[in-house]
Scaffold this motif. Structure first.
Motif, PDB file in Angstrom:
ATOM      1  N   VAL A  65       0.836  -1.203   0.000  1.00 15.05           N
ATOM      2  CA  VAL A  65       0.000   0.000   0.000  1.00 15.05           C
ATOM      3  C   VAL A  65       0.874   1.258   0.000  1.00 15.05           C
ATOM      4  CG1 VAL A  65      -1.823   1.273   1.177  1.00 15.05           C
ATOM      5  CG2 VAL A  65      -1.862  -1.236   1.161  1.00 15.05           C
ATOM      6  N   ALA A  66       1.864   1.292   0.889  1.00 14.13           N
ATOM      7  CA  ALA A  66       2.705   2.491   0.984  1.00 14.13           C
ATOM      8  C   ALA A  66       3.458   2.737  -0.323  1.00 14.13           C
ATOM      9  CB  ALA A  66       3.684   2.360   2.147  1.00 14.13           C
ATOM     10  N   LEU A  67       4.053   1.682  -0.890  1.00 15.54           N
ATOM     11  CA  LEU A  67       4.866   1.860  -2.106  1.00 15.54           C
ATOM     12  C   LEU A  67       4.008   2.182  -3.323  1.00 15.54           C
ATOM     13  CD1 LEU A  67       7.502  -0.979  -1.550  1.00 15.54           C
ATOM     14  CD2 LEU A  67       7.874   1.483  -1.315  1.00 15.54           C
ATOM     15  N   SER A  68       2.761   1.690  -3.344  1.00 22.27           N
ATOM     16  CA  SER A  68       1.852   2.063  -4.428  1.00 22.27           C
ATOM     17  C   SER A  68       1.619   3.573  -4.421  1.00 22.27           C
ATOM     18  CB  SER A  68       0.511   1.336  -4.300  1.00 22.27           C
ATOM     19  OG  SER A  68       0.675  -0.048  -4.524  1.00 22.27           O
ATOM     20  N   GLY A  69       1.831   4.188  -3.269  1.00 22.30           N
ATOM     21  CA  GLY A  69       1.735   5.643  -3.146  1.00 22.30           C
ATOM     22  C   GLY A  69       2.699   6.387  -4.055  1.00 22.30           C
ATOM     23  N   SER A  70       3.673   5.678  -4.642  1.00 22.28           N
ATOM     24  CA  SER A  70       4.533   6.265  -5.682  1.00 22.28           C
ATOM     25  C   SER A  70       3.712   6.826  -6.822  1.00 22.28           C
ATOM     26  CB  SER A  70       5.439   5.196  -6.302  1.00 22.28           C
ATOM     27  OG  SER A  70       6.295   4.652  -5.373  1.00 22.28           O
ATOM     28  N   HIS A  71       2.535   6.240  -7.027  1.00 21.97           N
ATOM     29  CA  HIS A  71       1.682   6.708  -8.125  1.00 21.97           C
ATOM     30  C   HIS A  71       1.049   8.071  -7.812  1.00 21.97           C
ATOM     31  CE1 HIS A  71       1.249   2.266  -9.678  1.00 21.97           C
ATOM     32  NE2 HIS A  71       2.468   2.755  -9.829  1.00 21.97           N
ATOM     33  N   THR A  72       1.562   8.756  -6.830  1.00 24.67           N
ATOM     34  CA  THR A  72       1.213  10.160  -6.586  1.00 24.67           C
ATOM     35  C   THR A  72       1.968  11.075  -7.559  1.00 24.67           C
ATOM     36  OG1 THR A  72       1.186  11.924  -4.932  1.00 24.67           O
ATOM     37  CG2 THR A  72       3.011  10.399  -4.797  1.00 24.67           C
TER      38      THR A  72
ATOM     39  N   LYS B   8      -7.285   4.504   3.761  1.00 27.82           N
ATOM     40  CA  LYS B   8      -7.992   5.569   4.500  1.00 27.82           C
ATOM     41  C   LYS B   8      -7.043   6.319   5.436  1.00 27.82           C
ATOM     42  CE  LYS B   8     -12.770   3.938   4.842  1.00 27.82           C
ATOM     43  NZ  LYS B   8     -13.664   3.157   5.739  1.00 27.82           N
ATOM     44  N   LEU B   9      -6.199   5.558   6.125  1.00 27.74           N
ATOM     45  CA  LEU B   9      -5.242   6.166   7.059  1.00 27.74           C
ATOM     46  C   LEU B   9      -4.305   7.124   6.315  1.00 27.74           C
ATOM     47  CD1 LEU B   9      -3.861   6.201   9.927  1.00 27.74           C
ATOM     48  CD2 LEU B   9      -2.425   4.316   9.087  1.00 27.74           C
ATOM     49  N   TYR B  10      -3.739   6.665   5.205  1.00 32.14           N
ATOM     50  CA  TYR B  10      -2.796   7.508   4.457  1.00 32.14           C
ATOM     51  C   TYR B  10      -3.517   8.696   3.812  1.00 32.14           C
ATOM     52  CZ  TYR B  10       0.331   3.456   5.000  1.00 32.14           C
ATOM     53  OH  TYR B  10       1.083   2.425   5.505  1.00 32.14           O
ATOM     54  N   ALA B  11      -4.777   8.496   3.400  1.00 30.06           N
ATOM     55  CA  ALA B  11      -5.555   9.597   2.812  1.00 30.06           C
ATOM     56  C   ALA B  11      -5.807  10.684   3.856  1.00 30.06           C
ATOM     57  CB  ALA B  11      -6.874   9.071   2.255  1.00 30.06           C
ATOM     58  N   GLU B  12      -5.976  10.252   5.106  1.00 27.36           N
ATOM     59  CA  GLU B  12      -6.255  11.217   6.180  1.00 27.36           C
ATOM     60  C   GLU B  12      -5.002  11.904   6.681  1.00 27.36           C
ATOM     61  OE1 GLU B  12      -8.273   8.946   9.217  1.00 27.36           O
ATOM     62  OE2 GLU B  12     -10.005   8.732   7.865  1.00 27.36           O
ATOM     63  N   ASN B  13      -3.868  11.192   6.615  1.00 30.02           N
ATOM     64  CA  ASN B  13      -2.673  11.724   7.271  1.00 30.02           C
ATOM     65  C   ASN B  13      -1.438  11.591   6.385  1.00 30.02           C
ATOM     66  OD1 ASN B  13      -0.433  12.174   8.972  1.00 30.02           O
ATOM     67  ND2 ASN B  13      -1.717  11.738  10.756  1.00 30.02           N
TER      68      ASN B  13
ATOM     69  N   GLU C 157       1.530  12.800   6.819  1.00 30.37           N
ATOM     70  CA  GLU C 157       2.771  12.532   7.560  1.00 30.37           C
ATOM     71  C   GLU C 157       2.975  11.037   7.767  1.00 30.37           C
ATOM     72  OE1 GLU C 157       5.064  14.900   8.117  1.00 30.37           O
ATOM     73  OE2 GLU C 157       3.625  16.051   6.942  1.00 30.37           O
ATOM     74  N   ILE C 158       1.887  10.352   8.140  1.00 29.56           N
ATOM     75  CA  ILE C 158       1.990   8.899   8.359  1.00 29.56           C
ATOM     76  C   ILE C 158       2.353   8.209   7.045  1.00 29.56           C
ATOM     77  CG2 ILE C 158       0.714   6.802   8.977  1.00 29.56           C
ATOM     78  CD1 ILE C 158      -0.792   8.403  11.062  1.00 29.56           C
ATOM     79  N   PHE C 159       1.748   8.656   5.948  1.00 32.81           N
ATOM     80  CA  PHE C 159       2.093   8.068   4.644  1.00 32.81           C
ATOM     81  C   PHE C 159       3.566   8.282   4.310  1.00 32.81           C
ATOM     82  CE2 PHE C 159       2.644   9.305   0.060  1.00 32.81           C
ATOM     83  CZ  PHE C 159       2.971   8.031  -0.366  1.00 32.81           C
ATOM     84  N   LEU C 160       4.021   9.543   4.391  1.00 28.45           N
ATOM     85  CA  LEU C 160       5.403   9.841   3.991  1.00 28.45           C
ATOM     86  C   LEU C 160       6.399   9.060   4.842  1.00 28.45           C
ATOM     87  CD1 LEU C 160       5.282  13.709   3.332  1.00 28.45           C
ATOM     88  CD2 LEU C 160       5.140  11.840   1.666  1.00 28.45           C
ATOM     89  N   ASP C 161       6.067   8.904   6.119  1.00 28.37           N
ATOM     90  CA  ASP C 161       6.938   8.182   7.036  1.00 28.37           C
ATOM     91  C   ASP C 161       7.007   6.694   6.664  1.00 28.37           C
ATOM     92  OD1 ASP C 161       8.515   8.316   9.480  1.00 28.37           O
ATOM     93  OD2 ASP C 161       6.974   6.965  10.280  1.00 28.37           O
ATOM     94  N   GLN C 162       5.853   6.091   6.416  1.00 27.30           N
ATOM     95  CA  GLN C 162       5.842   4.666   6.041  1.00 27.30           C
ATOM     96  C   GLN C 162       6.460   4.465   4.665  1.00 27.30           C
ATOM     97  OE1 GLN C 162       5.078   1.897   7.922  1.00 27.30           O
ATOM     98  NE2 GLN C 162       6.066   0.920   6.160  1.00 27.30           N
ATOM     99  N   PHE C 163       6.252   5.415   3.769  1.00 29.44           N
ATOM    100  CA  PHE C 163       6.843   5.292   2.424  1.00 29.44           C
ATOM    101  C   PHE C 163       8.370   5.202   2.530  1.00 29.44           C
ATOM    102  CE2 PHE C 163       8.617   6.823  -1.577  1.00 29.44           C
ATOM    103  CZ  PHE C 163       7.981   5.980  -2.462  1.00 29.44           C
TER     104      PHE C 163
END
Ligand code: HEM
Ligand SMILES: *[C@@H]1O[C@H](CO)[C@@H](O)[C@H](O)[C@H]1NC(C)=O
Ligand SMILES: *[C@@H]1O[C@H](CO)[C@@H](O)[C@H](O)[C@H]1NC(C)=O
Length: 336
Positions: free
Chosen positions: A196-203, A294-299, A301-307
């Protein structure tokens, strides 16, 4: 350096207790302990700065290059580990991974890697591996796009060979089910949180029409569009991605903030505005991954940290270290 001393002390102790410990270490797939951020401190102290400056120049020419460089890290590490096998061109002995299904007409940024390598060869010849260049360039691309910084463990060596077969088999496809995606990450020692976190690359970055056309016209083989794709977004996409042809037309992976490394990718998933099927399934096919979306969409900082944490894990998959492999002089070819 403190970390190295700790590693050495721990190894010594382990060898006293159990002399066959080293063999079990060598067999272990997680050898990230042998990589450390200070690897080039003496041999090439300016290495990281040189990489950063070439990445910054390339991004100034074209913002998308950050995305392209970040993706190279993924496509390299999922094939034989993080060993720059992806960068090898075809020769008598090598069948390049650049021709695989996931890479052909899609993977890009190789000229920028060449530019970094040339600058590093000038400063400290045959010292900094191409595999380490990929890892540093991925970090710099993220940071220069607005993401969080992390320390890159270094000391990878470059492979002697490539694997077209692994490139085709190990990298998930955009129409893979979530189950398949998770299985392919697990094979690399990566978890569902990493997926989930690494798929966030598609930002950041772009996708070709051919990578998501199935969703627009024939999702389940009954000539219906994907019901988990917003209908307005779908009609917009159809205008540039017809039933046939225009395969290479490009679309933003995150149309809200296309060049900024943030959590808008996850916000888009909540409203069925993910571009790829492999994106939207994170929200629709499992309660666990949906919770993370949902967690990463809301926060942010938490996303960037886990990424950042997940990138360290992905970029240390099965590295070649010590006297295994080589430091290529030209990232496209083995040394003679
Ligand atoms: C989870 C499974 C994944 C799938 C199925 C997937 C699939 C894709 C596809 C189909 C594209 C568009 C390629 C094209 O049409 O040319 C793409 C682009 C991209 N992917 Fe992924 N990807 C996944 C995970 C990742 C990971 C783990 C990373 C990095 C850590 C990543 C980074 C990127 C980036 C940055 C782009 C844009 C590249 C550019 O604009 O040049 N992806 N991905
Ligand atoms: C995914 O797409 C490929 C190539 O376009 C196709 O051959 C395959 O059948 C598709 N798989 C699924 C599960 O739809
Ligand atoms: C739609 O999907 C089905 C099943 O995957 C496939 O047999 C058929 O050829 C597809 N039709 C078109 C027009 O792509």
């Amino acid at each position: 350096m403190a970390r190295m001393r700790l590693v050495v002390a721990t190894l010594a102790l382990a060898l006293m207790v159990n002399p066959s410990f080293l063999n079990s270490m060598v067999d272990s797939s997680n050898v990230a302990e042998f990589l450390y951020p200070e690897f080039y401190q003496c041999s090439c102290p300016n290495a990281a700065e040189i990489v950063r400056s070439v990445v910054a120049k390339a991004m100034a020419r074209e913002a998308r290059m950050a995305a392209s460089l970040l993706r190279l890290n993924f496509h390299d590490c999922f094939v034989q580990g993080c060993d720059a096998s992806l960068l090898l061109d075809s020769t008598d002995k090598i069948v390049s991974e650049k021709g695989s299904k996931p890479n052909k007409n899609s993977a890009r940024g190789f000229e920028v890697i060449d530019e970094i390598k040339m600058a590093l060869e000038k400063e400290c010849p045959r010292t900094v591996s191409c595999a380490d260049i990929i890892a540093l360039a991925a970090r710099d691309s993220t940071v220069l796009s607005g993401g969080r910084n992390w320390e890159v463990p270094l000391g990878r060596k470059d492979s002697h060979g490539a694997s077209l077969k692994e490139s085709n088999n190990n990298i998930p496809a955009p129409n893979s089910t979530l189950k398949t995606i998770i299985a392919k990450f697990k094979r690399q020692g990566l978890s569902e949180v990493d997926v989930v976190a690494l798929s966030g690359s598609h930002t950041i970055g772009m996708s070709r029409c051919v990578s998501f056309r199935q969703r627009l016209y024939n999702q389940t083989g009954n000539h219906q569009p994907d019901r988990t794709l917003d209908s307005h977004y779908a009609s917009f996409l159809r205008t540039g991605c017809p039933k046939s042809g225009s395969d290479q037309n490009l679309f933003l992976l995150d149309f809200e903030t296309p060049a900024k490394f943030d959590n808008f990718y996850f916000k888009n998933l909540l409203t069925n505005n993910g571009l790829l099927n492999s994106d939207e399934v994170l929200f629709t096919q499992s309660e666990f991954t949906k919770g993370l979306v949902k967690l990463y969409a809301e926060n942010n900082e938490i996303f960037l940290d886990q990424f950042a944490k997940s990138m360290v894990r992905m970029s240390t998959v099965k590295p070649l270290t010590g006297d295994k492999g080589e430091v290529r002089e030209n990232c496209r070819f083995n040394n003679h």
